[in-house]
Design a protein around this motif. Structure first.
Motif, PDB file in Angstrom:
ATOM      1  N   PHE A 102      -3.028   6.833 -14.060  1.00 16.20           N
ATOM      2  CA  PHE A 102      -3.682   5.323 -13.714  1.00 16.20           C
ATOM      3  C   PHE A 102      -2.648   4.252 -14.248  1.00 16.20           C
ATOM      4  O   PHE A 102      -2.322   4.264 -15.206  1.00 16.20           O
ATOM      5  CB  PHE A 102      -5.179   5.199 -14.614  1.00 16.20           C
ATOM      6  CG  PHE A 102      -6.055   6.266 -14.264  1.00 16.20           C
ATOM      7  CD1 PHE A 102      -6.850   5.841 -13.204  1.00 16.20           C
ATOM      8  CD2 PHE A 102      -5.931   7.358 -14.625  1.00 16.20           C
ATOM      9  CE1 PHE A 102      -8.085   6.908 -12.768  1.00 16.20           C
ATOM     10  CE2 PHE A 102      -7.236   8.393 -14.344  1.00 16.20           C
ATOM     11  CZ  PHE A 102      -7.946   8.105 -13.345  1.00 16.20           C
ATOM     12  N   LEU A 103      -2.279   3.862 -13.116  1.00 15.01           N
ATOM     13  CA  LEU A 103      -1.235   2.688 -13.199  1.00 15.01           C
ATOM     14  C   LEU A 103      -1.732   1.358 -12.852  1.00 15.01           C
ATOM     15  O   LEU A 103      -2.775   1.395 -12.248  1.00 15.01           O
ATOM     16  CB  LEU A 103      -0.056   3.012 -12.064  1.00 15.01           C
ATOM     17  CG  LEU A 103       0.639   4.366 -12.215  1.00 15.01           C
ATOM     18  CD1 LEU A 103       1.410   4.863 -11.467  1.00 15.01           C
ATOM     19  CD2 LEU A 103       1.096   4.559 -13.562  1.00 15.01           C
TER      20      LEU A 103
ATOM     21  N   ILE B 135       0.980  -1.042  -0.038  1.00  9.42           N
ATOM     22  CA  ILE B 135      -0.015  -0.195   0.077  1.00  9.42           C
ATOM     23  C   ILE B 135       0.820   1.235   0.204  1.00  9.42           C
ATOM     24  O   ILE B 135       0.620   2.174  -0.749  1.00  9.42           O
ATOM     25  CB  ILE B 135      -0.851  -0.066   1.107  1.00  9.42           C
ATOM     26  CG1 ILE B 135      -1.996  -1.018   0.873  1.00  9.42           C
ATOM     27  CG2 ILE B 135      -1.683   1.408   1.335  1.00  9.42           C
ATOM     28  CD1 ILE B 135      -2.915  -1.265   2.195  1.00  9.42           C
ATOM     29  N   LEU B 136       1.900   1.283   0.693  1.00 11.88           N
ATOM     30  CA  LEU B 136       2.865   2.334   1.055  1.00 11.88           C
ATOM     31  C   LEU B 136       3.609   2.564  -0.230  1.00 11.88           C
ATOM     32  O   LEU B 136       3.647   3.742  -0.819  1.00 11.88           O
ATOM     33  CB  LEU B 136       3.523   2.288   2.069  1.00 11.88           C
ATOM     34  CG  LEU B 136       2.909   2.355   3.324  1.00 11.88           C
ATOM     35  CD1 LEU B 136       3.779   2.241   4.677  1.00 11.88           C
ATOM     36  CD2 LEU B 136       1.936   3.679   3.853  1.00 11.88           C
TER      37      LEU B 136
ATOM     38  N   GLU C 259       3.114   5.854  -2.813  1.00 15.19           N
ATOM     39  CA  GLU C 259       4.424   6.832  -3.193  1.00 15.19           C
ATOM     40  C   GLU C 259       4.503   6.928  -4.991  1.00 15.19           C
ATOM     41  O   GLU C 259       4.665   7.694  -5.349  1.00 15.19           O
ATOM     42  CB  GLU C 259       5.509   6.217  -2.344  1.00 15.19           C
ATOM     43  CG  GLU C 259       6.716   7.202  -2.476  1.00 15.19           C
ATOM     44  CD  GLU C 259       8.133   6.719  -1.841  1.00 15.19           C
ATOM     45  OE1 GLU C 259       8.874   7.535  -1.814  1.00 15.19           O
ATOM     46  OE2 GLU C 259       7.998   5.680  -1.116  1.00 15.19           O
ATOM     47  N   GLU C 260       4.741   5.504  -5.268  1.00 12.82           N
ATOM     48  CA  GLU C 260       4.618   5.679  -6.869  1.00 12.82           C
ATOM     49  C   GLU C 260       3.670   6.475  -7.573  1.00 12.82           C
ATOM     50  O   GLU C 260       4.075   7.199  -8.594  1.00 12.82           O
ATOM     51  CB  GLU C 260       4.583   4.099  -7.248  1.00 12.82           C
ATOM     52  CG  GLU C 260       4.709   3.932  -8.634  1.00 12.82           C
ATOM     53  CD  GLU C 260       4.518   2.615  -9.174  1.00 12.82           C
ATOM     54  OE1 GLU C 260       4.423   2.264 -10.526  1.00 12.82           O
ATOM     55  OE2 GLU C 260       4.453   1.527  -8.408  1.00 12.82           O
TER      56      GLU C 260
ATOM     57  N   LYS D 172       0.333   7.776   4.919  1.00 13.29           N
ATOM     58  CA  LYS D 172       1.396   7.763   5.501  1.00 13.29           C
ATOM     59  C   LYS D 172       2.840   7.735   4.482  1.00 13.29           C
ATOM     60  O   LYS D 172       3.720   8.437   4.660  1.00 13.29           O
ATOM     61  CB  LYS D 172       1.730   6.607   6.318  1.00 13.29           C
ATOM     62  CG  LYS D 172       0.980   6.484   7.594  1.00 13.29           C
ATOM     63  CD  LYS D 172       0.908   5.030   8.160  1.00 13.29           C
ATOM     64  CE  LYS D 172       2.173   4.319   8.259  1.00 13.29           C
ATOM     65  NZ  LYS D 172       2.018   3.123   9.063  1.00 13.29           N
ATOM     66  N   ALA D 173       2.390   7.281   3.455  1.00 15.83           N
ATOM     67  CA  ALA D 173       3.502   7.153   2.142  1.00 15.83           C
ATOM     68  C   ALA D 173       3.757   8.834   1.514  1.00 15.83           C
ATOM     69  O   ALA D 173       4.584   9.072   1.343  1.00 15.83           O
ATOM     70  CB  ALA D 173       3.007   6.535   1.068  1.00 15.83           C
ATOM     71  N   ILE D 174       2.562   9.469   1.563  1.00 15.69           N
ATOM     72  CA  ILE D 174       2.660  10.817   1.119  1.00 15.69           C
ATOM     73  C   ILE D 174       3.335  11.720   2.224  1.00 15.69           C
ATOM     74  O   ILE D 174       4.368  12.728   1.749  1.00 15.69           O
ATOM     75  CB  ILE D 174       1.333  11.630   0.639  1.00 15.69           C
ATOM     76  CG1 ILE D 174       0.780  10.535  -0.487  1.00 15.69           C
ATOM     77  CG2 ILE D 174       1.250  12.980   0.464  1.00 15.69           C
ATOM     78  CD1 ILE D 174      -0.785  10.866  -0.863  1.00 15.69           C
TER      79      ILE D 174
END
Length: 128
Positions: free
Chosen positions: A108-109, A20-21, A25-26, A60-62
């Motif tokens: 969109f990945l 998830i993190l 981030e990606e 949290k990643a941001i």
């Protein structure tokens, strides 16, 4: 300068904190890069996850991205529509920008490309 919503989404293979993190981030780095966004230009970021993702907060990643610690973030769950895309993280970034709507690059990945193939095709054309 006006406020524009910049969309993005990404999927993960498993419901783990790491996936998830890393995926969040990606996705956010890709949105930032394609739209030349500075944290001071961001009004807020809304993040949703499908109900099958419960291992961590994508925000949290941001917050770990340098300079982005003070950007207002909010996480929520997606509406659980039958047969919708699973294990999906979606982002709506509200940005103060001079970009026209047709200049915004929505991202969109992975499997999330299925959500908006019309935007994925446009971005593929403009990023080449």
């Amino acid at each position: 300068m006006g406020v524009r919503g910049i969309r993005g989404a990404i999927t993960v293979k498993e419901d783990t904190s790491t996936e998830i993190l890393e995926a969040t981030e990606e996705l956010v780095h890709e949105i930032i890069g394609q739209n030349q966004i500075l944290p001071d230009h961001v009004a807020a970021i809304f993040i949703t996850v499908t109900t099958d993702l419960v291992s961590d907060f994508p925000a949290k990643a941001i917050r770990k991205i340098g300079g982005w610690e003070l950007v207002p973030l909010m996480c929520s769950t997606e509406i659980p529509v039958l047969e919708s895309l699973s294990k999906c993280i979606r982002v709506m970034m509200l940005v103060n920008t001079d970009l026209n709507p047709d200049e915004v690059n929505h991202v969109f990945l992975r499997e999330a490309k299925k959500l908006r193939p019309d935007l994925a095709d446009i971005n593929a054309l403009t990023s080449n």
